[in-house]
Design a protein around this motif. Structure first.
Motif, short mmCIF file in Angstrom:
data_model
loop_
_atom_site.label_atom_id
_atom_site.label_comp_id
_atom_site.label_asym_id
_atom_site.label_seq_id
_atom_site.Cartn_x
_atom_site.Cartn_y
_atom_site.Cartn_z
N GLN A 109 0.84 -1.20 0.00
CA GLN A 109 0.00 0.00 0.00
C GLN A 109 0.87 1.26 0.00
N LEU A 110 1.96 1.22 0.75
CA LEU A 110 2.91 2.33 0.76
C LEU A 110 3.43 2.59 -0.65
N CYS A 111 3.85 1.54 -1.33
CA CYS A 111 4.37 1.69 -2.70
C CYS A 111 3.31 2.28 -3.62
N GLY A 112 2.06 1.82 -3.48
CA GLY A 112 0.98 2.36 -4.29
C GLY A 112 0.74 3.84 -4.01
N ASN A 113 0.79 4.22 -2.75
CA ASN A 113 0.59 5.63 -2.40
C ASN A 113 1.73 6.51 -2.91
N ILE A 114 2.94 6.01 -2.86
CA ILE A 114 4.07 6.75 -3.42
C ILE A 114 3.85 6.98 -4.92
N PHE A 115 3.42 5.93 -5.62
CA PHE A 115 3.17 6.02 -7.05
C PHE A 115 2.02 6.99 -7.35
N LEU A 116 0.90 6.83 -6.64
CA LEU A 116 -0.27 7.67 -6.89
C LEU A 116 0.01 9.15 -6.63
N ASN A 117 0.88 9.43 -5.67
CA ASN A 117 1.23 10.81 -5.35
C ASN A 117 2.43 11.32 -6.13
N GLU A 118 2.94 10.49 -7.03
CA GLU A 118 4.05 10.84 -7.93
C GLU A 118 5.26 11.38 -7.18
N LYS A 119 5.65 10.70 -6.11
CA LYS A 119 6.80 11.10 -5.30
C LYS A 119 8.02 10.29 -5.76
N THR A 120 8.72 10.81 -6.73
CA THR A 120 9.84 10.09 -7.34
C THR A 120 11.09 10.07 -6.47
N ASN A 121 11.10 10.83 -5.40
CA ASN A 121 12.26 10.86 -4.50
C ASN A 121 12.03 10.01 -3.24
N VAL A 122 10.95 9.23 -3.21
CA VAL A 122 10.64 8.38 -2.07
C VAL A 122 10.95 6.93 -2.44
N TYR A 123 11.77 6.29 -1.61
CA TYR A 123 12.21 4.91 -1.85
C TYR A 123 11.70 4.03 -0.71
N ALA A 124 10.96 2.99 -1.05
CA ALA A 124 10.35 2.11 -0.05
C ALA A 124 11.23 0.88 0.17
N HIS A 125 11.32 0.44 1.45
CA HIS A 125 12.11 -0.72 1.84
C HIS A 125 11.24 -1.63 2.70
N ASN A 126 11.12 -2.89 2.30
CA ASN A 126 10.29 -3.87 3.02
C ASN A 126 11.16 -4.66 3.99
N VAL A 127 11.62 -3.99 5.05
CA VAL A 127 12.44 -4.63 6.09
C VAL A 127 12.05 -4.05 7.46
N ALA A 128 12.41 -4.78 8.51
CA ALA A 128 12.27 -4.28 9.87
C ALA A 128 13.61 -3.69 10.30
N LEU A 129 13.58 -2.51 10.87
CA LEU A 129 14.81 -1.86 11.34
C LEU A 129 15.18 -2.40 12.71
N THR A 130 16.49 -2.59 12.91
CA THR A 130 16.97 -3.16 14.17
C THR A 130 18.40 -2.74 14.43
N ASN A 131 19.03 -3.35 15.44
CA ASN A 131 20.44 -3.09 15.75
C ASN A 131 21.32 -4.14 15.06
N SER A 132 22.63 -3.96 15.15
CA SER A 132 23.54 -4.85 14.43
C SER A 132 23.49 -6.29 14.92
N ALA A 133 23.16 -6.51 16.19
CA ALA A 133 23.10 -7.88 16.72
C ALA A 133 21.97 -8.69 16.11
N LYS A 134 20.91 -8.02 15.66
CA LYS A 134 19.74 -8.72 15.12
C LYS A 134 19.58 -8.52 13.62
N ALA A 135 20.54 -7.87 12.98
CA ALA A 135 20.42 -7.52 11.56
C ALA A 135 20.74 -8.70 10.65
N ASN A 136 20.24 -8.59 9.43
CA ASN A 136 20.52 -9.53 8.35
C ASN A 136 20.03 -10.94 8.65
#
Length: 191
Positions: A47-74
């Protein structure tokens, strides 16, 4: 609108952690050089990607990940979905009935090597401290940009909230409440 007036710098990057369907990302896109929107739940990310497209925000980049610290990353972790609209989904221990779960990848903000960050927003359901720990070098390289974040009043979150505020304080940030909200805060570099 207060955020678009308060935080505006077309030379800087805005990091939107827990972007949901993109309200902050889209609202602030014209005020920043780039916006990087992070949303862990797959359906909400779409839905985020669709809203970015519909609003024509070409400088917005979507990432489908959970943010965390280095101990829990990757690694893959379990995301607990606790509401139909994706709000409240968490990689932490859920404190509401779980409707569904899905596996999601994890990354640190530092792993993206962002330069010149002007604002960080985190609304990631109790995982804000881990995300900030995973943004240590980005924050330092960017001169300690302002951070908008959610920290709930719930009893189950009391100790985590203290740790989050302590971490920000130890890293030269002063925290203020964003009124009239009881769970939204802004952290600014101590002068």
């Amino acid at each position: 609108n207060w955020a678009s007036k308060q935080f505006k710098n077309k030379e800087k990057v805005f990091i939107d952690g827990g972007a949901h369907m993109g309200v902050y990302s889209i609202m602030l896109a014209d005020n920043f050089k780039e916006v990087h929107s992070f949303e862990a739940q797959r359906r909400t990310y779409n839905q985020l990607c669709g809203n970015i497209f519909l609003n024509e925000k070409t400088n917005v980049y979507a990432h489908n990940v959970a943010l965390t610290n280095s101990a829990k990353a990757n690694e893959l972790t379990t995301l607990s979905i606790v509401s139909e609209d994706g709000g409240g989904s968490t990689v932490c221990k859920p404190h509401a009935p779980v409707l569904a779960t899905e596996r999601v990848g994890t990354k640190t903000i530092d792993s993206y090597h962002f330069e010149n960050v002007g604002l960080i927003k985190l609304d990631i359901e109790g995982n804000e401290l881990s995300a900030l720990q995973g943004a240590k070098y980005t924050i330092e390289r960017s001169g300690h940009p302002p951070i908008i974040f959610e920290a709930n009043e719930d009893v189950w979150y009391a100790e985590q909230k203290k740790e989050l505020f302590r971490y920000l304080n130890e890293n030269n940030y002063d925290v203020i409440e964003i009124r009239p909200f009881k769970n939204m805060f802004a952290a600014f570099r101590r002068q």
